[in-house]
Write a protein that holds these residues in place. Structure first.
Motif, PDB file in Angstrom:
ATOM      1  N   GLN A  43       1.851   8.107  -8.526  1.00  0.00           N
ATOM      2  CA  GLN A  43       3.040   7.661  -8.036  1.00  0.00           C
ATOM      3  C   GLN A  43       3.338   6.263  -8.274  1.00  0.00           C
ATOM      4  OE1 GLN A  43       3.353   8.394  -3.752  1.00  0.00           O
ATOM      5  NE2 GLN A  43       4.783   6.878  -3.646  1.00  0.00           N
ATOM      6  N   ILE A  44       4.283   5.551  -8.336  1.00  0.00           N
ATOM      7  CA  ILE A  44       4.694   4.211  -8.802  1.00  0.00           C
ATOM      8  C   ILE A  44       5.514   3.731  -7.329  1.00  0.00           C
ATOM      9  CG2 ILE A  44       5.789   2.531 -10.038  1.00  0.00           C
ATOM     10  CD1 ILE A  44       5.080   4.046 -12.544  1.00  0.00           C
ATOM     11  N   HIS A  45       4.928   2.240  -6.940  1.00  0.00           N
ATOM     12  CA  HIS A  45       5.827   1.812  -6.031  1.00  0.00           C
ATOM     13  C   HIS A  45       6.495   0.541  -6.480  1.00  0.00           C
ATOM     14  CE1 HIS A  45       3.750   2.623  -1.721  1.00  0.00           C
ATOM     15  NE2 HIS A  45       4.430   3.942  -2.254  1.00  0.00           N
ATOM     16  N   LEU A  46       7.693   0.187  -5.882  1.00  0.00           N
ATOM     17  CA  LEU A  46       8.568  -0.802  -6.477  1.00  0.00           C
ATOM     18  C   LEU A  46       8.637  -1.740  -5.170  1.00  0.00           C
ATOM     19  CD1 LEU A  46      11.169   1.017  -8.522  1.00  0.00           C
ATOM     20  CD2 LEU A  46       9.498  -0.785  -9.486  1.00  0.00           C
ATOM     21  N   ALA A  47       8.928  -3.070  -5.259  1.00  0.00           N
ATOM     22  CA  ALA A  47       9.428  -3.905  -4.248  1.00  0.00           C
ATOM     23  C   ALA A  47       9.595  -5.276  -4.786  1.00  0.00           C
ATOM     24  CB  ALA A  47       8.220  -3.849  -3.199  1.00  0.00           C
ATOM     25  N   GLY A  48      10.219  -6.021  -3.511  1.00  0.00           N
ATOM     26  CA  GLY A  48      10.580  -7.288  -4.110  1.00  0.00           C
ATOM     27  C   GLY A  48       9.693  -8.343  -3.250  1.00  0.00           C
ATOM     28  N   PRO A  49       8.932  -9.289  -4.086  1.00  0.00           N
ATOM     29  CA  PRO A  49       7.936 -10.254  -3.216  1.00  0.00           C
ATOM     30  C   PRO A  49       8.674 -11.434  -2.944  1.00  0.00           C
ATOM     31  CG  PRO A  49       7.659 -10.391  -5.680  1.00  0.00           C
ATOM     32  CD  PRO A  49       8.592  -9.341  -5.456  1.00  0.00           C
ATOM     33  N   SER A  50       8.101 -12.501  -2.618  1.00  0.00           N
ATOM     34  CA  SER A  50       8.543 -13.880  -2.518  1.00  0.00           C
ATOM     35  C   SER A  50       7.935 -15.074  -3.038  1.00  0.00           C
ATOM     36  CB  SER A  50       8.778 -14.105  -0.658  1.00  0.00           C
ATOM     37  OG  SER A  50       9.593 -13.392  -0.046  1.00  0.00           O
ATOM     38  N   ASP A  51       8.508 -15.627  -3.691  1.00  0.00           N
ATOM     39  CA  ASP A  51       7.996 -17.052  -4.517  1.00  0.00           C
ATOM     40  C   ASP A  51       7.584 -18.210  -3.582  1.00  0.00           C
ATOM     41  OD1 ASP A  51       7.129 -18.817  -6.038  1.00  0.00           O
ATOM     42  OD2 ASP A  51       8.870 -18.445  -7.712  1.00  0.00           O
ATOM     43  N   CYS A  52       6.465 -18.458  -3.264  1.00  0.00           N
ATOM     44  CA  CYS A  52       6.041 -19.633  -2.349  1.00  0.00           C
ATOM     45  C   CYS A  52       5.807 -20.735  -3.152  1.00  0.00           C
ATOM     46  CB  CYS A  52       5.142 -19.113  -1.462  1.00  0.00           C
ATOM     47  SG  CYS A  52       5.483 -18.011  -0.193  1.00  0.00           S
ATOM     48  N   GLY A  53       5.859 -21.021  -4.313  1.00  0.00           N
ATOM     49  CA  GLY A  53       5.839 -22.125  -5.139  1.00  0.00           C
ATOM     50  C   GLY A  53       4.331 -21.928  -5.871  1.00  0.00           C
ATOM     51  N   ASP A  54       3.380 -22.126  -5.154  1.00  0.00           N
ATOM     52  CA  ASP A  54       2.039 -21.854  -5.809  1.00  0.00           C
ATOM     53  C   ASP A  54       1.378 -20.469  -5.694  1.00  0.00           C
ATOM     54  OD1 ASP A  54       1.452 -21.948  -3.002  1.00  0.00           O
ATOM     55  OD2 ASP A  54      -0.068 -23.597  -3.042  1.00  0.00           O
ATOM     56  N   CYS A  55       2.003 -19.568  -4.889  1.00  0.00           N
ATOM     57  CA  CYS A  55       1.627 -18.247  -4.957  1.00  0.00           C
ATOM     58  C   CYS A  55       2.605 -17.306  -4.628  1.00  0.00           C
ATOM     59  CB  CYS A  55       0.467 -18.052  -3.868  1.00  0.00           C
ATOM     60  SG  CYS A  55       1.310 -18.079  -2.126  1.00  0.00           S
ATOM     61  N   LEU A  56       2.629 -15.911  -4.935  1.00  0.00           N
ATOM     62  CA  LEU A  56       3.582 -14.878  -4.731  1.00  0.00           C
ATOM     63  C   LEU A  56       3.044 -14.258  -3.304  1.00  0.00           C
ATOM     64  CD1 LEU A  56       4.544 -13.424  -8.050  1.00  0.00           C
ATOM     65  CD2 LEU A  56       5.728 -15.000  -6.541  1.00  0.00           C
ATOM     66  N   ILE A  57       4.036 -13.984  -2.437  1.00  0.00           N
ATOM     67  CA  ILE A  57       3.505 -13.156  -0.927  1.00  0.00           C
ATOM     68  C   ILE A  57       4.202 -11.917  -1.299  1.00  0.00           C
ATOM     69  CG2 ILE A  57       3.696 -12.950   1.223  1.00  0.00           C
ATOM     70  CD1 ILE A  57       1.747 -14.881   0.442  1.00  0.00           C
ATOM     71  N   ASP A  58       3.395 -10.637  -0.730  1.00  0.00           N
ATOM     72  CA  ASP A  58       4.005  -9.280  -0.799  1.00  0.00           C
ATOM     73  C   ASP A  58       4.720  -9.075   0.365  1.00  0.00           C
ATOM     74  OD1 ASP A  58       4.487  -6.717  -1.669  1.00  0.00           O
ATOM     75  OD2 ASP A  58       2.487  -5.984  -0.884  1.00  0.00           O
ATOM     76  N   THR A  59       6.074  -9.511   0.322  1.00  0.00           N
ATOM     77  CA  THR A  59       6.867  -9.324   1.602  1.00  0.00           C
ATOM     78  C   THR A  59       7.756  -8.123   1.676  1.00  0.00           C
ATOM     79  OG1 THR A  59       8.589 -10.740   0.413  1.00  0.00           O
ATOM     80  CG2 THR A  59       7.120 -11.932   1.851  1.00  0.00           C
ATOM     81  N   HIS A  60       7.959  -7.480   0.522  1.00  0.00           N
ATOM     82  CA  HIS A  60       8.954  -6.287   0.680  1.00  0.00           C
ATOM     83  C   HIS A  60      10.372  -6.714   1.160  1.00  0.00           C
ATOM     84  CE1 HIS A  60       5.150  -3.090   0.474  1.00  0.00           C
ATOM     85  NE2 HIS A  60       5.208  -4.104  -0.380  1.00  0.00           N
ATOM     86  N   ASP A  61      10.740  -7.715   1.281  1.00  0.00           N
ATOM     87  CA  ASP A  61      12.071  -8.006   1.845  1.00  0.00           C
ATOM     88  C   ASP A  61      13.012  -8.554   0.859  1.00  0.00           C
ATOM     89  OD1 ASP A  61      10.730 -10.341   1.215  1.00  0.00           O
ATOM     90  OD2 ASP A  61      11.250 -11.374   3.073  1.00  0.00           O
ATOM     91  N   GLN A  62      12.840  -8.287  -0.430  1.00  0.00           N
ATOM     92  CA  GLN A  62      13.655  -9.054  -1.319  1.00  0.00           C
ATOM     93  C   GLN A  62      14.015  -8.007  -2.620  1.00  0.00           C
ATOM     94  OE1 GLN A  62      14.969 -11.722  -0.896  1.00  0.00           O
ATOM     95  NE2 GLN A  62      13.416 -12.629   0.666  1.00  0.00           N
ATOM     96  N   PRO A  63      15.256  -8.038  -3.371  1.00  0.00           N
ATOM     97  CA  PRO A  63      15.435  -7.025  -4.450  1.00  0.00           C
ATOM     98  C   PRO A  63      14.289  -7.129  -5.388  1.00  0.00           C
ATOM     99  CG  PRO A  63      17.482  -8.837  -4.042  1.00  0.00           C
ATOM    100  CD  PRO A  63      16.211  -8.885  -3.197  1.00  0.00           C
ATOM    101  N   VAL A  64      13.949  -6.016  -6.152  1.00  0.00           N
ATOM    102  CA  VAL A  64      13.039  -5.975  -7.130  1.00  0.00           C
ATOM    103  C   VAL A  64      13.428  -7.107  -8.442  1.00  0.00           C
ATOM    104  CG1 VAL A  64      11.734  -4.345  -8.922  1.00  0.00           C
ATOM    105  CG2 VAL A  64      12.740  -3.474  -6.590  1.00  0.00           C
ATOM    106  N   PRO A  65      12.427  -7.984  -8.731  1.00  0.00           N
ATOM    107  CA  PRO A  65      12.861  -9.183  -9.696  1.00  0.00           C
ATOM    108  C   PRO A  65      12.652  -8.390 -10.965  1.00  0.00           C
ATOM    109  CG  PRO A  65      10.615  -9.472  -8.702  1.00  0.00           C
ATOM    110  CD  PRO A  65      11.434  -8.361  -7.983  1.00  0.00           C
TER     111      PRO A  65
END
Length: 316
Positions: free
Chosen positions: A222-244
């Motif tokens: 199985q494969i999961h897709l999701a959209g993270p958030s760019d915090c500048g110096d790191c990415l956070i796995d927020t699952h609240d954005q379109p898939v980049p």
């Protein structure tokens, strides 16, 4: 306990028989009204299958179970957990596993998955997916526990690579090496979250494509897709954005290497309407046809890994 070798062989055989379910979404309570209205009208939901968060339905015999009962008559279901705590040094929680098994007997899922991580210690749940030290000692520890879980559930377990924000300095194995050894020794399956690979590769500075190429592709189911958030110096796995776009590129590569496995879109905060969710999922068809959507990673310097914590903090 039965013979571990026999349990591993049975698990591996069951994993080999899993088929590609197509394109699915996570079942969220915000969509219950739309889903039930569509089911009552006999209308299509335009997805192939659903994944549930197991903990949302354990000890829940209310309306959520009613929705599951209706949905499972028409769509394949998969159970995905966040509290197995498979990597912890705590004893396995057989009360939790018993409830998980009871839920699986009701749902009759295509598979049961959780995460390669630890989620608490001394009986306390952190409500977060915490990284493991990747050593031979921790590998053998997890192998023993996966064997016990598969023996208890009488079915294979599937484990997902979590997104991480720190690493242990004394790790001696890469995550791909750890997974390869684990699935070979236990016969369990792997859930590849390509968004988590993108997040971890940015945070730790490794090559995401090389990581995916080194995985045991025959064990990925199985494969999961999701959209993270760019915090500048790191990415956070927020699952609240379109898939980049960069996650779609990793998805395309993973599907090429696996030969095609079930795909799921996760969206857990700022949840869009169900039709909008399906529109985002349908982009997977374009990707498999060679067209990568032009979507940047969304910048949000206030993002948190568990958005509900922020909401609670704002109430105090």
């Amino acid at each position: 306990m039965t013979n571990p070798i026999r349990t591993q062989q049975l698990a591996a055989s069951a994993i080999e028989k899993l088929t590609d379910l197509g394109l699915g979404v996570g079942l969220r309570s915000q969509h219950y009204p739309f889903i039930m209205s569509q089911l009552e009208r006999g209308a299509s939901l335009d997805v192939d299958w659903f994944e549930i968060i197991s903990e949302n339905y354990i000890d829940n015999h209310g309306y959520g179970r009613h929705v599951l009962a209706q949905l499972k008559e028409q769509y394949p279901l998969v159970m995905h957990g966040v509290s197995m705590n498979i990597g912890s040094s705590d004893p396995l929680n057989f009360e939790y596993l018993g409830k998980l098994k009871e839920l699986s007997e009701f749902v009759q899922p295509q598979l049961i998955s959780d995460h390669l991580c630890w989620t608490g210690v001394a009986g306390l749940n952190s409500h977060d997916l915490l990284p493991m030290p990747l050593t031979d000692e921790s590998l053998q520890h997890v192998i023993n526990r996966v064997d016990q879980v598969q023996d208890f559930l009488e079915r294979p377990l599937v484990l997902e690579n979590p997104s991480t924000y720190l690493e242990f300095q004394h790790s001696t194995l890469t995550e791909s090496e750890f997974f390869s050894e684990l699935v070979t020794a236990t016969g369990c399956g792997m859930l590849l979250d390509v968004n988590n690979v993108f997040v971890s590769s940015f945070n730790h500075g490794f090559d995401a494509e090389a990581f995916i190429r080194q995985l045991p592709h025959e064990h990925i189911v199985q494969i999961h897709l999701a959209g993270p958030s760019d915090c500048g110096d790191c990415l956070i796995d927020t699952h609240d954005q379109p898939v980049p776009a960069k996650v779609w590129q990793l998805y395309q590569l993973a599907q090429q290497l696996t030969g095609g496995v079930s795909t799921l879109l996760e969206w857990d905060a700022n949840i869009p309407s169900f039709p909008e969710l399906v529109d985002e999922l349908s982009k997977a068809k374009l990707v498999l046809a060679g067209h990568i959507p032009k979507q940047d990673t969304v910048t949000n310097t206030n993002a948190l890994s568990t958005p509900i914590v922020k909401e609670r903090a704002e109430l105090t």
